[in-house]
Design an enzyme around this catalytic site. Structure first.
Site, mmCIF file in Angstrom:
data_model
loop_
_atom_site.group_PDB
_atom_site.id
_atom_site.type_symbol
_atom_site.label_atom_id
_atom_site.label_comp_id
_atom_site.label_asym_id
_atom_site.label_seq_id
_atom_site.Cartn_x
_atom_site.Cartn_y
_atom_site.Cartn_z
ATOM 1 N N THR A 115 29.184 47.166 78.324
ATOM 2 C CA THR A 115 29.387 45.801 77.830
ATOM 3 C C THR A 115 30.719 45.693 77.092
ATOM 4 O OG1 THR A 115 27.005 45.517 77.617
ATOM 5 C CG2 THR A 115 28.392 44.056 76.279
ATOM 6 N N SER A 127 0.816 76.721 73.605
ATOM 7 C CA SER A 127 1.250 75.518 74.320
ATOM 8 C C SER A 127 2.639 75.129 73.821
ATOM 9 C CB SER A 127 0.275 74.367 74.091
ATOM 10 O OG SER A 127 0.389 73.905 72.774
ATOM 11 N N GLY A 135 21.361 47.441 79.172
ATOM 12 C CA GLY A 135 19.930 47.640 78.897
ATOM 13 C C GLY A 135 19.550 46.948 77.598
ATOM 14 N N ALA A 185 9.581 70.390 69.392
ATOM 15 C CA ALA A 185 9.709 70.863 70.782
ATOM 16 C C ALA A 185 10.203 72.308 70.809
ATOM 17 C CB ALA A 185 10.683 69.963 71.542
ATOM 18 N N GLY A 233 26.066 47.843 75.100
ATOM 19 C CA GLY A 233 26.509 49.231 74.996
ATOM 20 C C GLY A 233 27.942 49.422 75.468
ATOM 21 N N ASP A 234 28.268 50.652 75.833
ATOM 22 C CA ASP A 234 29.656 50.979 76.182
ATOM 23 C C ASP A 234 30.165 50.183 77.386
ATOM 24 O OD1 ASP A 234 27.834 52.361 77.759
ATOM 25 O OD2 ASP A 234 29.057 54.160 77.932
ATOM 26 N N THR A 245 22.157 49.270 71.882
ATOM 27 C CA THR A 245 21.729 50.146 72.982
ATOM 28 C C THR A 245 20.853 51.244 72.390
ATOM 29 O OG1 THR A 245 22.452 51.851 74.555
ATOM 30 C CG2 THR A 245 23.987 51.360 72.785
ATOM 31 N N ILE A 246 19.826 51.617 73.125
ATOM 32 C CA ILE A 246 18.962 52.687 72.599
ATOM 33 C C ILE A 246 19.662 54.045 72.690
ATOM 34 C CG2 ILE A 246 16.829 51.442 73.163
ATOM 35 C CD1 ILE A 246 16.459 53.598 75.443
ATOM 36 N N ASP A 247 20.764 54.107 73.446
ATOM 37 C CA ASP A 247 21.392 55.409 73.720
ATOM 38 C C ASP A 247 22.162 56.016 72.544
ATOM 39 O OD1 ASP A 247 20.368 55.424 76.246
ATOM 40 O OD2 ASP A 247 22.224 54.878 77.266
ATOM 41 N N ARG A 272 20.814 58.396 80.126
ATOM 42 C CA ARG A 272 21.438 58.801 81.391
ATOM 43 C C ARG A 272 22.622 59.723 81.134
ATOM 44 N NH1 ARG A 272 22.637 53.654 84.393
ATOM 45 N NH2 ARG A 272 20.419 53.561 84.801
ATOM 46 N N ARG A 288 22.874 43.560 84.268
ATOM 47 C CA ARG A 288 24.007 44.431 84.606
ATOM 48 C C ARG A 288 24.748 43.653 85.700
ATOM 49 N NH1 ARG A 288 22.747 49.109 81.831
ATOM 50 N NH2 ARG A 288 20.561 49.735 81.847
ATOM 51 N N MET A 304 9.217 52.329 78.516
ATOM 52 C CA MET A 304 8.473 52.001 77.284
ATOM 53 C C MET A 304 9.367 52.223 76.053
ATOM 54 S SD MET A 304 5.978 55.301 76.715
ATOM 55 C CE MET A 304 5.495 54.792 75.103
ATOM 56 N N ASP A 316 25.228 55.963 71.948
ATOM 57 C CA ASP A 316 26.394 56.709 72.447
ATOM 58 C C ASP A 316 27.709 56.015 72.120
ATOM 59 O OD1 ASP A 316 25.841 54.585 74.112
ATOM 60 O OD2 ASP A 316 26.092 55.673 75.982
HETATM 61 N N1 LIG Z 1 34.671 48.323 83.945
HETATM 62 C C1 LIG Z 1 34.048 47.171 83.714
HETATM 63 N N2 LIG Z 1 34.673 45.987 83.927
HETATM 64 C C2 LIG Z 1 34.066 44.811 83.694
HETATM 65 N N3 LIG Z 1 32.788 44.715 83.262
HETATM 66 C C3 LIG Z 1 32.113 45.840 83.026
HETATM 67 C C4 LIG Z 1 32.705 47.131 83.231
HETATM 68 N N4 LIG Z 1 31.780 48.079 82.905
HETATM 69 C C5 LIG Z 1 30.678 47.395 82.544
HETATM 70 N N5 LIG Z 1 30.861 46.066 82.600
HETATM 71 C C6 LIG Z 1 29.891 44.992 82.362
HETATM 72 O O1 LIG Z 1 29.011 45.338 81.313
HETATM 73 C C7 LIG Z 1 27.672 45.332 81.810
HETATM 74 C C8 LIG Z 1 26.813 46.264 81.027
HETATM 75 O O2 LIG Z 1 27.262 47.592 81.193
HETATM 76 P P1 LIG Z 1 26.216 48.788 81.420
HETATM 77 O O3 LIG Z 1 25.313 48.398 82.539
HETATM 78 O O4 LIG Z 1 27.005 50.027 81.555
HETATM 79 O O5 LIG Z 1 25.326 48.775 80.104
HETATM 80 P P2 LIG Z 1 25.715 49.097 78.592
HETATM 81 O O6 LIG Z 1 26.335 47.908 77.986
HETATM 82 O O7 LIG Z 1 26.496 50.360 78.541
HETATM 83 O O8 LIG Z 1 24.280 49.259 77.942
HETATM 84 P P3 LIG Z 1 23.233 50.476 78.111
HETATM 85 O O9 LIG Z 1 24.000 51.723 78.438
HETATM 86 O O10 LIG Z 1 22.544 50.510 76.825
HETATM 87 O O11 LIG Z 1 22.307 50.068 79.211
HETATM 88 C C9 LIG Z 1 27.843 45.668 83.282
HETATM 89 O O12 LIG Z 1 26.730 45.314 84.046
HETATM 90 C C10 LIG Z 1 29.067 44.844 83.634
HETATM 91 O O13 LIG Z 1 28.746 43.492 83.806
HETATM 92 O O1 LIG Z 2 16.802 49.914 83.119
HETATM 93 P P1 LIG Z 2 17.811 50.602 83.974
HETATM 94 O O2 LIG Z 2 18.818 49.660 84.523
HETATM 95 O O3 LIG Z 2 17.153 51.456 84.994
HETATM 96 O O4 LIG Z 2 18.650 51.576 83.038
HETATM 97 C C1 LIG Z 2 18.180 52.756 82.504
HETATM 98 C C2 LIG Z 2 19.207 53.286 81.543
HETATM 99 O O5 LIG Z 2 19.371 52.363 80.488
HETATM 100 C C3 LIG Z 2 19.220 53.018 79.245
HETATM 101 O O6 LIG Z 2 17.879 52.843 78.856
HETATM 102 C C4 LIG Z 2 20.123 52.441 78.210
HETATM 103 O O7 LIG Z 2 19.880 51.073 78.100
HETATM 104 C C5 LIG Z 2 19.507 54.474 79.547
HETATM 105 O O8 LIG Z 2 18.986 55.357 78.591
HETATM 106 C C6 LIG Z 2 18.887 54.604 80.906
HETATM 107 O O9 LIG Z 2 19.458 55.647 81.607
HETATM 108 MG MG LIG Z 3 25.874 52.426 78.311
#
Ligand SMILES: Nc1ncnc2c1ncn2[C@@H]1O[C@H](COP(=O)(O)OP(=O)(O)OP(=O)(O)O)[C@@H](O)[C@H]1O
Ligand SMILES: O=P(O)(O)OC[C@H]1O[C@](O)(CO)[C@@H](O)[C@@H]1O
Ligand SMILES: [Mg+2]
Length: 328
Positions: free
Chosen positions: A110, A221, A16, A192, A107-108, A131-133, A177, A77, A259, A135
């Site tokens: 990636t 409220s 993301g 909140a 993120g994780d 990553t905005i998460d 997520r 992705r 957003m 995490d």
């Molecule tokens: N087990 C894996 N092996 C190889 N590539 C991976 C694996 N897990 C993730 N990736 C690669 O990293 C990309 C990004 O991972 P993911 O969609 O989980 O987003 P992220 O980096 O965690 O970011 P965010 O959680 O902020 O959206 C995946 O689309 C894939 O190409």
């Molecule tokens: O834009 P997508 O692929 O629907 O992913 C949404 C997910 O990505 C994130 O925004 C992290 O990038 C999560 O918080 C959310 O669950």
């Molecule tokens: Mg992630």
């Protein structure tokens, strides 16, 4: 500095998108230029690596982007990168171009991909947490988190105006997520009544007790902030269950959605991105690999990718208690 361990690097943004990814890219490209290292941008995350979609970048390729949301390299992705065949194609392109170091901003997921790529082919990789998460272990904040948090806060503030005017209860879903950082901190910052996050086991009875206690003090409220990945129920189900027990409540649901991923990065995110982008290149030059550049207590630190993804940033339970005490 002694001789650099890398001569030609590539940089990509993946997963993301997050506000500040462009500022990180700018920092990578300009640091590389400063140290006479050739730098290539890869379009659309790991897909670009597989398809050989590289562009040579210099200081002017990253002009006017420090303040831009999204990522000019685009993100993806990539399903194909999860396969050995896909990663082989990616490696072949790196060999063809003579790339000896890869900066992966994401993120994780990636980082998981980067780690596997390093272990399979030996190419040097370094992660930049974008990553905005929030995490990821090994950095106090990830790039984009502060901006997303402020976007969520602004939106919930606006919801509060209308909630108060109509004596309504709002269930507001924020992104995350698997992570509750945005929910926890935006919930605390907006007063909140309750905050529901996936890291904690929540119960509907606790939520209803909060509603009852709020009623007793004359609260007319309320806002309940719910992380996207909340396990108890989603916002619509929570609204339905609440209506059954509190038929007099006028309940609405708001999902903030994507957003939260957009917009110009905050000052904190731009500074973090600049420091980590710089740290990624200098880390590669020093021979570091399979690590992530992070910022802890204002210091640049490198954490093994394995740890960064396995340990997961911890939720501060104190914030939940403070929020509960202050909300009623
Ligand atoms: N087990 C894996 N092996 C190889 N590539 C991976 C694996 N897990 C993730 N990736 C690669 O990293 C990309 C990004 O991972 P993911 O969609 O989980 O987003 P992220 O980096 O965690 O970011 P965010 O959680 O902020 O959206 C995946 O689309 C894939 O190409
Ligand atoms: O834009 P997508 O692929 O629907 O992913 C949404 C997910 O990505 C994130 O925004 C992290 O990038 C999560 O918080 C959310 O669950
Ligand atoms: Mg992630």
């Amino acid at each position: 500095m002694k001789e650099s361990a890398v001569k030609k690097i590539a940089v990509l943004t993946s997963g993301g998108d997050a506000p500040g990814m462009n500022a990180a890219l700018r920092a990578v490209v300009r640091t590389a230029n400063y140290y006479d290292i050739e730098c290539y941008g890869v379009r659309e995350g790991y897909n670009g690596l597989i398809n050989g979609d590289f562009l040579k970048m210099g200081p002017r390729s990253v002009k006017n982007i420090i303040n831009q949301g999204g990522t000019i390299l685009k993100s993806a992705r990539s399903m194909e990168f999860k396969t050995k065949e896909g990663r082989q194609k990616a490696y072949d392109h790196c060999v063809r171009l003579g790339i000896d170091g890869l900066v992966c901003i994401g993120g994780d997921g990636t980082f998981t991909g980067a780690k596997i790529f390093n272990e399979e082919f030996g190419i040097r990789v370094i992660g930049v947490p974008g990553t905005i998460d929030n995490d990821i272990f090994g950095t106090d904040n990830t790039i984009g988190y502060d901006t997303a948090l402020n976007t969520a806060m602004d939106a919930i503030d606006k919801i509060r105006d209308t909630a108060t005017s109509h004596n309504r209860v709002f269930f507001v879903e924020v992104m995350g997520r698997d992570a509750g950082f945005i929910a926890l901190n935006s919930g605390l910052a907006t007063g909140a009544l309750d905050i529901l996050i996936p890291e904690r086991k929540d119960s509907i009875e606790d939520l209803f007790t909060n509603f009852r206690n709020a009623e007793k003090t004359g609260k007319a409220s309320s806002i309940v902030v719910v992380a996207e990945g909340e396990k108890l129920a989603n916002v619509y189900e929570l609204a339905e269950k609440t209506k059954k027990d509190f038929p007099d409540y006028d309940i609405r649901v708001a999902i903030l959605g994507h957003m939260q991923r957009g917009g110009s990065p905050s000052c904190a995110d731009r500074v973090l991105a600049s420091r980590l982008g710089y740290g990624a290149v200098t880390g590669l030059m020093e021979g570091k690999t399979n690590v992530m550049a992070g910022m802890r207590s204002n210091d640049l630190v490198y954490t093994p990718i394995e740890e960064a993804i396995k340990k997961h940033n911890e939720i501060n339970e104190d914030l939940l208690l403070i929020s509960k005490i202050l909300a009623i």
